[in-house]
Design a protein around this motif. Structure first.
Motif, short mmCIF file in Angstrom:
data_model
loop_
_atom_site.label_atom_id
_atom_site.label_comp_id
_atom_site.label_asym_id
_atom_site.label_seq_id
_atom_site.Cartn_x
_atom_site.Cartn_y
_atom_site.Cartn_z
N TRP A 170 1.01 74.80 56.05
CA TRP A 170 2.00 74.00 55.05
C TRP A 170 1.23 73.17 54.07
O TRP A 170 1.70 72.91 52.96
CB TRP A 170 3.14 73.24 55.73
CG TRP A 170 2.38 72.29 56.61
CD1 TRP A 170 1.99 72.45 57.97
CD2 TRP A 170 2.07 70.87 56.30
NE1 TRP A 170 1.32 71.20 58.47
CE2 TRP A 170 1.44 70.28 57.52
CE3 TRP A 170 2.21 70.16 54.95
CZ2 TRP A 170 0.91 69.01 57.23
CZ3 TRP A 170 1.78 68.83 55.24
CH2 TRP A 170 1.04 68.29 56.14
N ALA A 171 0.14 72.79 54.34
CA ALA A 171 -0.50 71.63 53.50
C ALA A 171 -1.49 72.13 52.32
O ALA A 171 -1.75 71.51 51.47
CB ALA A 171 -1.51 70.71 54.21
N LYS A 172 -1.61 73.65 52.43
CA LYS A 172 -2.57 74.24 51.26
C LYS A 172 -1.66 74.56 50.18
O LYS A 172 -0.70 74.82 50.18
CB LYS A 172 -3.04 75.60 52.06
CG LYS A 172 -3.95 76.22 51.22
CD LYS A 172 -4.52 77.34 51.57
CE LYS A 172 -5.71 78.07 50.67
NZ LYS A 172 -6.19 79.29 51.08
N TRP A 173 -2.25 73.89 48.91
CA TRP A 173 -1.74 74.13 47.79
C TRP A 173 -2.07 75.36 47.07
O TRP A 173 -3.06 75.94 47.13
CB TRP A 173 -2.27 72.92 46.95
CG TRP A 173 -1.80 71.78 47.09
CD1 TRP A 173 -1.47 71.26 48.30
CD2 TRP A 173 -1.77 70.62 45.93
NE1 TRP A 173 -1.21 69.75 48.11
CE2 TRP A 173 -1.39 69.51 46.99
CE3 TRP A 173 -2.02 70.38 44.73
CZ2 TRP A 173 -1.24 68.36 46.07
CZ3 TRP A 173 -1.73 69.23 43.79
CH2 TRP A 173 -1.44 68.06 45.03
N SER A 174 -0.85 76.19 46.61
CA SER A 174 -1.27 77.42 45.80
C SER A 174 -1.68 76.78 44.51
O SER A 174 -1.68 75.90 43.97
CB SER A 174 0.04 78.23 45.59
OG SER A 174 0.95 77.26 44.62
N ALA A 175 -2.14 77.76 43.70
CA ALA A 175 -3.08 77.59 42.24
C ALA A 175 -1.61 77.18 41.54
O ALA A 175 -1.96 76.22 40.77
CB ALA A 175 -3.20 78.89 41.83
N GLU A 204 -1.25 73.49 42.27
CA GLU A 204 -2.40 72.58 41.65
C GLU A 204 -2.17 72.38 40.24
O GLU A 204 -2.48 71.14 39.81
CB GLU A 204 -3.58 73.37 41.77
CG GLU A 204 -4.87 72.50 41.39
CD GLU A 204 -5.22 71.30 42.48
OE1 GLU A 204 -5.78 70.46 41.63
OE2 GLU A 204 -5.04 71.43 43.37
N VAL A 205 -1.80 73.42 39.28
CA VAL A 205 -1.35 73.39 37.92
C VAL A 205 -0.45 72.25 37.92
O VAL A 205 -0.53 71.32 36.99
CB VAL A 205 -1.36 74.67 37.44
CG1 VAL A 205 -0.67 74.43 35.92
CG2 VAL A 205 -2.57 75.32 37.34
N MET A 206 0.64 72.43 38.59
CA MET A 206 1.73 71.37 38.49
C MET A 206 1.24 70.07 38.73
O MET A 206 1.79 69.09 37.88
CB MET A 206 2.97 71.78 39.29
CG MET A 206 3.60 73.19 38.97
SD MET A 206 4.87 73.54 40.11
CE MET A 206 5.91 71.97 40.43
N TYR A 207 0.44 69.67 39.51
CA TYR A 207 -0.10 68.30 40.10
C TYR A 207 -0.96 67.97 39.02
O TYR A 207 -0.79 66.65 38.45
CB TYR A 207 -0.73 68.56 41.32
CG TYR A 207 -1.40 67.41 41.66
CD1 TYR A 207 -0.44 66.10 42.21
CD2 TYR A 207 -2.77 66.93 41.65
CE1 TYR A 207 -1.37 64.85 42.38
CE2 TYR A 207 -3.30 65.73 41.87
CZ TYR A 207 -2.56 64.65 42.37
OH TYR A 207 -3.07 63.42 42.67
N GLU A 208 -1.94 68.58 38.32
CA GLU A 208 -2.56 68.34 37.33
C GLU A 208 -1.80 67.92 36.09
O GLU A 208 -2.09 66.85 35.20
CB GLU A 208 -3.64 69.49 36.89
CG GLU A 208 -4.64 69.52 37.91
CD GLU A 208 -5.52 68.20 38.38
OE1 GLU A 208 -5.82 67.51 37.37
OE2 GLU A 208 -5.78 68.16 39.50
#
Length: 82
Positions: free
Chosen positions: A63-68, A71-75
């Motif tokens: 559950w904690a692994k981010w998808s690509a 990651e883009v949304m976070y950045e």
């Protein structure tokens, strides 16, 4: 529609957790526990507990692994908040 955590969301969340087949208990520290099969979830409110269960049901053991995409949304969020 607008839904906010309030006194009237506590029991509906507990009912949904029970409908999903979880056993509910509360410990001496007033933490809520939901157990089913070999899974155990612990939170300080019914809303948080249902959120954790839903997170696991949606994302699985990893559950904690981010998808690509995440990651883009976070950045992008970091760029807009600077």
């Amino acid at each position: 529609m607008k839904l906010t955590v309030a006194g009237n969301t506590l029991f509906p969340c507990l009912f949904v957790i029970k409908q999903k087949g979880y056993t509910l208990t509360i410990d001496d520290g007033l933490m809520l526990h939901a157990d089913k099969d070999d899974k155990s979830f612990i939170a300080s409110s019914s809303e948080e507990l249902l959120g954790l269960i839903t997170m696991f049901e949606s994302r699985g053991e990893d559950w904690a692994k981010w998808s690509a995409e995440e990651e883009v949304m976070y950045e992008m969020k970091k760029l807009y908040s600077e």
